[in-house]
Design an enzyme around this catalytic site. Structure first.
Site, PDB file in Angstrom:
ATOM      1  N   VAL A 170      -9.217   1.671  12.972  1.00  0.00           N
ATOM      2  CA  VAL A 170      -9.266   1.386  14.409  1.00  0.00           C
ATOM      3  C   VAL A 170     -10.382   2.160  15.138  1.00  0.00           C
ATOM      4  O   VAL A 170     -11.078   1.583  15.987  1.00  0.00           O
ATOM      5  CB  VAL A 170      -7.873   1.603  15.045  1.00  0.00           C
TER       6      VAL A 170
ATOM      7  N   TYR B 230       0.850  -1.215   0.000  1.00  0.00           N
ATOM      8  CA  TYR B 230       0.000   0.000   0.000  1.00  0.00           C
ATOM      9  C   TYR B 230       0.878   1.255   0.000  1.00  0.00           C
ATOM     10  O   TYR B 230       0.644   2.194  -0.777  1.00  0.00           O
ATOM     11  CB  TYR B 230      -0.923  -0.017   1.229  1.00  0.00           C
TER      12      TYR B 230
ATOM     13  N   LYS C  44       1.148   4.471  -2.758  1.00  0.00           N
ATOM     14  CA  LYS C  44       0.899   5.879  -2.441  1.00  0.00           C
ATOM     15  C   LYS C  44       2.128   6.730  -2.766  1.00  0.00           C
ATOM     16  O   LYS C  44       2.003   7.894  -3.161  1.00  0.00           O
ATOM     17  CB  LYS C  44       0.494   6.015  -0.971  1.00  0.00           C
TER      18      LYS C  44
END
Ligand code: NAD
Length: 326
Positions: A193, A149, A153
């Protein structure tokens, strides 16, 4: 005086950040086009805009260049949010993450260049700091990526820079730091989260903290992120474009502090939550111990003034979840 209105394309507009951007810019009287394939976004995030004559929904995939070209027609500004988020998802399926986050990004950039949009603003990520241990994180000092990931980016930033230099398209990357707030999805294997813990507390379940609770993050309330997108879109400072900005509050909170904050706020709605114990589990692959942004660059070049601290943001978010979580 009536403010100027624009046509704004928000990719990933049915997702958490994208749908909040749609709502904000519609309320300001702009025309908003939302391009989304509902991979992780939801129709319920945008249902309330479907009747708005300034809102257009295009259901489509950024992996198709043709779709991107359709979406940018007569658009002034692009706020590119569509991507597959989550470090664990990218570890499990790096190929799809790369197709969406890199090839899809490149399609959007090419389409935006060809349509001569005024500016291409995109969701970058704090994960680009990788294994750098510097605190606070300053834009030009990054480490090595720690996940597929993070690579995607970072590649976005490299492409944006090359496109600015070689084709003259204006770009601004916003490195988001742990964004939270209304409409963030608490469900699914890759939930973030804060909504996950809120949902677990509301169900009277014990949340599991990965690690000993001392890892810290620069948790950033959604309204600060909206402010950064608007500033990036409208800045007339020629020195503020073709670069990247940390998009954060500029303070860090440990996971243990976060859980206490959530409990305190949720207990105002349901007193039983105050007694729920937290479970501590093993650290997660690809997680860095601490993250804290310097927001000096955004303050000096864009005039950014974050309005919401984590305490203020959590208060707003918890109240929203309490009334909206199904
Ligand atoms: P999200 O999953 O809620 O939103 C992403 C949206 O993109 C979804 O609506 C999804 O359906 C859409 N999408 C995915 N693949 C697509 C495709 N192939 N074609 C069209 N649409 C597609 O996530 P979010 O938290 O709102 O994240 C928005 C952006 O911000 C992403 O680029 C993400 O990487 C970045 N970001 C988010 C955070 C955070 O803390 N939430 C942090 C750093 C960076």
């Amino acid at each position: 005086m009536i403010n100027k209105t624009y046509k704004i394309l928000i990719t990933g507009g049915a997702g958490f950040i994208g749908s909040n951007l749609c709502e904000y810019f519609l309320a300001k009287g702009h025309q908003v086009v939302c391009l989304d394939n509902f991979a992780t976004g939801h129709l319920h995030n945008i249902t309330s805009f479907l009747e708005n004559k300034h809102f257009t929904l295009l259901e489509g995939d950024i992996r198709s260049l043709e779709t991107c070209k359709q979406a940018v027609k007569e658009v002034d500004y692009v706020l590119h949010q569509a991507a597959l988020g989550s470090v664990p998802r990218s570890l499990k399926d790096p190929i799809t993450t790369n197709e969406v986050n890199v090839s899809g990004f490149l399609n959007m950039l090419v389409a935006s260049r060809d349509a001569k949009v005024k500016r291409f603003i995109y969701a970058a990520s704090s994960s680009t700091y990788g294994d750098s241990e510097n605190l606070p994180k300053v834009e030009d000092a990054i480490g090595k990526p720690l996940s597929p990931y993070a690579i995607t980016k970072y590649v976005n930033e490299l492409y944006a820079e090359i496109f600015s230099k070689t084709y003259g398209i204006e770009t601004i990357g916003l490195r988001y730091f742990n964004v939270f707030g209304r409409k963030q999805d608490p469900n699914g294997a890759y939930a973030a989260v804060i909504p996950l813990f809120v949902k677990q507390f509301m169900n009277h379940e014990s949340p599991v903290i990965n690690g000993d609770g001392n890892y810290s993050r620069d948790f950033t309330y959604i309204d600060n992120v909206i402010q950064m997108n608007e500033l990036a879109m409208l800045t007339e400072n020629p020195e503020a474009v073709n670069t990247v900005y940390n998009t954060a509050y500029g303070d860090r909170t440990t996971l243990t502090q976060l859980v206490e904050l959530l409990k305190d706020n949720l207990a105002l709605f349901d007193s039983k939550i105050a007694d729920i114990k937290v479970i501590y589990g093993p650290n997660r692959a690809g997680d860095i111990p601490h993250s804290l942004a310097s927001i000096e660059k955004a303050q000096s070049k864009l005039g950014y003034k974050p309005k919401y601290s984590i305490e203020q943001g959590i208060k707003e978010a918890v109240s929203w979840y309490f009334y909206n979580l199904k």
